[in-house]
Motif scaffolding. Sequence first.
Motif, PDB file in Angstrom:
ATOM      1  N   ILE A   7     -35.168  22.315 -55.465  1.00  0.00           N
ATOM      2  CA  ILE A   7     -34.442  23.391 -56.085  1.00  0.00           C
ATOM      3  C   ILE A   7     -34.972  23.454 -57.534  1.00  0.00           C
ATOM      4  CG2 ILE A   7     -32.441  24.726 -56.877  1.00  0.00           C
ATOM      5  CD1 ILE A   7     -30.972  22.970 -54.486  1.00  0.00           C
ATOM      6  N   LEU A   8     -35.552  24.724 -57.799  1.00  0.00           N
ATOM      7  CA  LEU A   8     -35.789  24.777 -59.209  1.00  0.00           C
ATOM      8  C   LEU A   8     -34.839  25.589 -60.153  1.00  0.00           C
ATOM      9  CD1 LEU A   8     -39.732  25.771 -58.740  1.00  0.00           C
ATOM     10  CD2 LEU A   8     -38.734  23.578 -59.090  1.00  0.00           C
ATOM     11  N   GLU A   9     -34.819  25.515 -61.331  1.00  0.00           N
ATOM     12  CA  GLU A   9     -33.975  26.370 -62.164  1.00  0.00           C
ATOM     13  C   GLU A   9     -35.003  27.172 -62.721  1.00  0.00           C
ATOM     14  OE1 GLU A   9     -30.233  26.358 -65.415  1.00  0.00           O
ATOM     15  OE2 GLU A   9     -31.731  24.864 -65.358  1.00  0.00           O
ATOM     16  N   CYS A  10     -34.966  28.466 -62.741  1.00  0.00           N
ATOM     17  CA  CYS A  10     -35.943  29.376 -63.520  1.00  0.00           C
ATOM     18  C   CYS A  10     -35.432  29.733 -64.968  1.00  0.00           C
ATOM     19  CB  CYS A  10     -36.263  30.829 -62.707  1.00  0.00           C
ATOM     20  SG  CYS A  10     -36.788  30.657 -61.000  1.00  0.00           S
ATOM     21  N   ASN A  11     -36.445  30.132 -65.553  1.00  0.00           N
ATOM     22  CA  ASN A  11     -36.311  30.609 -67.154  1.00  0.00           C
ATOM     23  C   ASN A  11     -34.960  31.685 -67.295  1.00  0.00           C
ATOM     24  OD1 ASN A  11     -36.741  30.403 -69.967  1.00  0.00           O
ATOM     25  ND2 ASN A  11     -37.885  32.231 -69.640  1.00  0.00           N
ATOM     26  N   ASP A  12     -34.730  32.322 -66.273  1.00  0.00           N
ATOM     27  CA  ASP A  12     -33.355  33.152 -66.316  1.00  0.00           C
ATOM     28  C   ASP A  12     -32.318  32.498 -65.812  1.00  0.00           C
ATOM     29  OD1 ASP A  12     -33.903  33.271 -63.678  1.00  0.00           O
ATOM     30  OD2 ASP A  12     -34.154  35.251 -63.507  1.00  0.00           O
ATOM     31  N   GLY A  13     -32.320  31.450 -65.705  1.00  0.00           N
ATOM     32  CA  GLY A  13     -31.111  30.711 -64.892  1.00  0.00           C
ATOM     33  C   GLY A  13     -30.800  30.733 -63.469  1.00  0.00           C
ATOM     34  N   SER A  14     -31.599  31.532 -62.921  1.00  0.00           N
ATOM     35  CA  SER A  14     -31.554  31.635 -61.272  1.00  0.00           C
ATOM     36  C   SER A  14     -32.097  30.419 -60.667  1.00  0.00           C
ATOM     37  CB  SER A  14     -32.326  32.684 -60.738  1.00  0.00           C
ATOM     38  OG  SER A  14     -33.739  32.849 -61.016  1.00  0.00           O
ATOM     39  N   LEU A  15     -31.647  30.066 -59.390  1.00  0.00           N
ATOM     40  CA  LEU A  15     -32.208  28.963 -58.720  1.00  0.00           C
ATOM     41  C   LEU A  15     -33.197  29.683 -57.630  1.00  0.00           C
ATOM     42  CD1 LEU A  15     -28.706  27.236 -58.245  1.00  0.00           C
ATOM     43  CD2 LEU A  15     -30.624  26.845 -59.943  1.00  0.00           C
ATOM     44  N   TYR A  16     -34.307  28.609 -57.541  1.00  0.00           N
ATOM     45  CA  TYR A  16     -35.167  28.734 -56.249  1.00  0.00           C
ATOM     46  C   TYR A  16     -35.360  27.349 -55.494  1.00  0.00           C
ATOM     47  CZ  TYR A  16     -39.917  29.579 -54.287  1.00  0.00           C
ATOM     48  OH  TYR A  16     -40.779  29.672 -53.213  1.00  0.00           O
ATOM     49  N   LEU A  70     -26.603  28.565 -49.121  1.00  0.00           N
ATOM     50  CA  LEU A  70     -25.379  28.174 -49.741  1.00  0.00           C
ATOM     51  C   LEU A  70     -25.252  29.152 -51.116  1.00  0.00           C
ATOM     52  CD1 LEU A  70     -26.172  24.533 -50.144  1.00  0.00           C
ATOM     53  CD2 LEU A  70     -24.406  25.523 -48.555  1.00  0.00           C
ATOM     54  N   THR A  71     -24.119  29.104 -51.560  1.00  0.00           N
ATOM     55  CA  THR A  71     -23.652  29.907 -52.740  1.00  0.00           C
ATOM     56  C   THR A  71     -24.298  29.236 -53.731  1.00  0.00           C
ATOM     57  OG1 THR A  71     -21.700  28.809 -53.317  1.00  0.00           O
ATOM     58  CG2 THR A  71     -21.666  30.984 -51.700  1.00  0.00           C
ATOM     59  N   ARG A  72     -24.389  29.967 -54.955  1.00  0.00           N
ATOM     60  CA  ARG A  72     -24.961  29.455 -56.083  1.00  0.00           C
ATOM     61  C   ARG A  72     -24.089  28.197 -56.386  1.00  0.00           C
ATOM     62  NH1 ARG A  72     -27.902  29.823 -60.671  1.00  0.00           N
ATOM     63  NH2 ARG A  72     -27.041  29.117 -62.807  1.00  0.00           N
ATOM     64  N   LYS A  74     -22.157  26.218 -54.694  1.00  0.00           N
ATOM     65  CA  LYS A  74     -22.423  25.060 -53.711  1.00  0.00           C
ATOM     66  C   LYS A  74     -23.749  24.426 -53.994  1.00  0.00           C
ATOM     67  CE  LYS A  74     -18.781  25.465 -51.108  1.00  0.00           C
ATOM     68  NZ  LYS A  74     -17.828  24.137 -50.987  1.00  0.00           N
ATOM     69  N   LYS A  75     -24.816  25.182 -54.284  1.00  0.00           N
ATOM     70  CA  LYS A  75     -25.957  24.610 -54.704  1.00  0.00           C
ATOM     71  C   LYS A  75     -25.958  23.569 -56.060  1.00  0.00           C
ATOM     72  CE  LYS A  75     -28.827  28.463 -52.836  1.00  0.00           C
ATOM     73  NZ  LYS A  75     -29.742  29.552 -53.061  1.00  0.00           N
ATOM     74  N   LEU A  76     -25.265  24.184 -56.836  1.00  0.00           N
ATOM     75  CA  LEU A  76     -24.904  23.387 -58.147  1.00  0.00           C
ATOM     76  C   LEU A  76     -24.075  22.081 -57.908  1.00  0.00           C
ATOM     77  CD1 LEU A  76     -24.091  26.321 -60.615  1.00  0.00           C
ATOM     78  CD2 LEU A  76     -26.434  24.837 -60.615  1.00  0.00           C
ATOM     79  N   GLU A  77     -23.268  22.190 -56.959  1.00  0.00           N
ATOM     80  CA  GLU A  77     -22.621  21.047 -56.466  1.00  0.00           C
ATOM     81  C   GLU A  77     -23.380  20.095 -55.985  1.00  0.00           C
ATOM     82  OE1 GLU A  77     -19.079  22.209 -53.925  1.00  0.00           O
ATOM     83  OE2 GLU A  77     -18.167  23.237 -55.711  1.00  0.00           O
ATOM     84  N   LEU A  78     -24.424  20.414 -54.980  1.00  0.00           N
ATOM     85  CA  LEU A  78     -25.242  19.692 -54.276  1.00  0.00           C
ATOM     86  C   LEU A  78     -26.070  18.927 -55.303  1.00  0.00           C
ATOM     87  CD1 LEU A  78     -26.852  18.978 -51.532  1.00  0.00           C
ATOM     88  CD2 LEU A  78     -28.368  20.885 -51.976  1.00  0.00           C
ATOM     89  N   ILE A  79     -26.656  19.541 -56.648  1.00  0.00           N
ATOM     90  CA  ILE A  79     -27.378  19.099 -57.455  1.00  0.00           C
ATOM     91  C   ILE A  79     -26.601  18.218 -58.104  1.00  0.00           C
ATOM     92  CG2 ILE A  79     -28.639  19.615 -59.512  1.00  0.00           C
ATOM     93  CD1 ILE A  79     -29.183  22.573 -58.446  1.00  0.00           C
ATOM     94  N   ASP A  80     -25.349  18.224 -58.647  1.00  0.00           N
ATOM     95  CA  ASP A  80     -24.369  17.519 -59.328  1.00  0.00           C
ATOM     96  C   ASP A  80     -24.165  15.976 -58.425  1.00  0.00           C
ATOM     97  OD1 ASP A  80     -24.640  19.135 -61.489  1.00  0.00           O
ATOM     98  OD2 ASP A  80     -22.611  19.857 -60.928  1.00  0.00           O
ATOM     99  N   ASN A  81     -24.310  16.136 -57.224  1.00  0.00           N
ATOM    100  CA  ASN A  81     -23.946  15.073 -56.434  1.00  0.00           C
ATOM    101  C   ASN A  81     -25.117  14.072 -56.000  1.00  0.00           C
ATOM    102  OD1 ASN A  81     -21.277  15.425 -56.356  1.00  0.00           O
ATOM    103  ND2 ASN A  81     -21.537  17.034 -54.426  1.00  0.00           N
ATOM    104  N   LEU A  82     -26.153  14.217 -56.734  1.00  0.00           N
ATOM    105  CA  LEU A  82     -27.481  13.468 -56.758  1.00  0.00           C
ATOM    106  C   LEU A  82     -26.808  11.757 -56.674  1.00  0.00           C
ATOM    107  CD1 LEU A  82     -30.154  15.201 -58.343  1.00  0.00           C
ATOM    108  CD2 LEU A  82     -29.825  14.854 -56.015  1.00  0.00           C
TER     109      LEU A  82
END
Length: 82
Positions: A7-16, A70-72, A74-82
């Motif tokens: 998962i990447l964070e783009c310059n505009d804050g969106s996730l890819y 996943l919603t944004r 939920k994706k952020l939760e996944l990232i935070d749970n590393l």
Amino acid sequence: MSYFVYILECNDGSLYTGITTDITKRLDEHNTKTCGAKYTKSRRPVKLLYDEPSSDRSSASKREYEIKKLTRLKKLELIDNL
């Protein structure tokens, strides 16, 4: 060959979300003007927030699909749970 879902964070804050066999090379491709996904071309620079290994392309593709659904939040939760 080992695959990774990332998962990447783009310059505009969106996730890819995508898959690759070489995270360093793929991140460089996303940040150059010659390669990378169409989505990230206008949203550079991007930074890597998350990666997870997969044993093969099929399982990586399935996991990528799961993450993309996943919603944004939920994706952020996944990232935070590393």
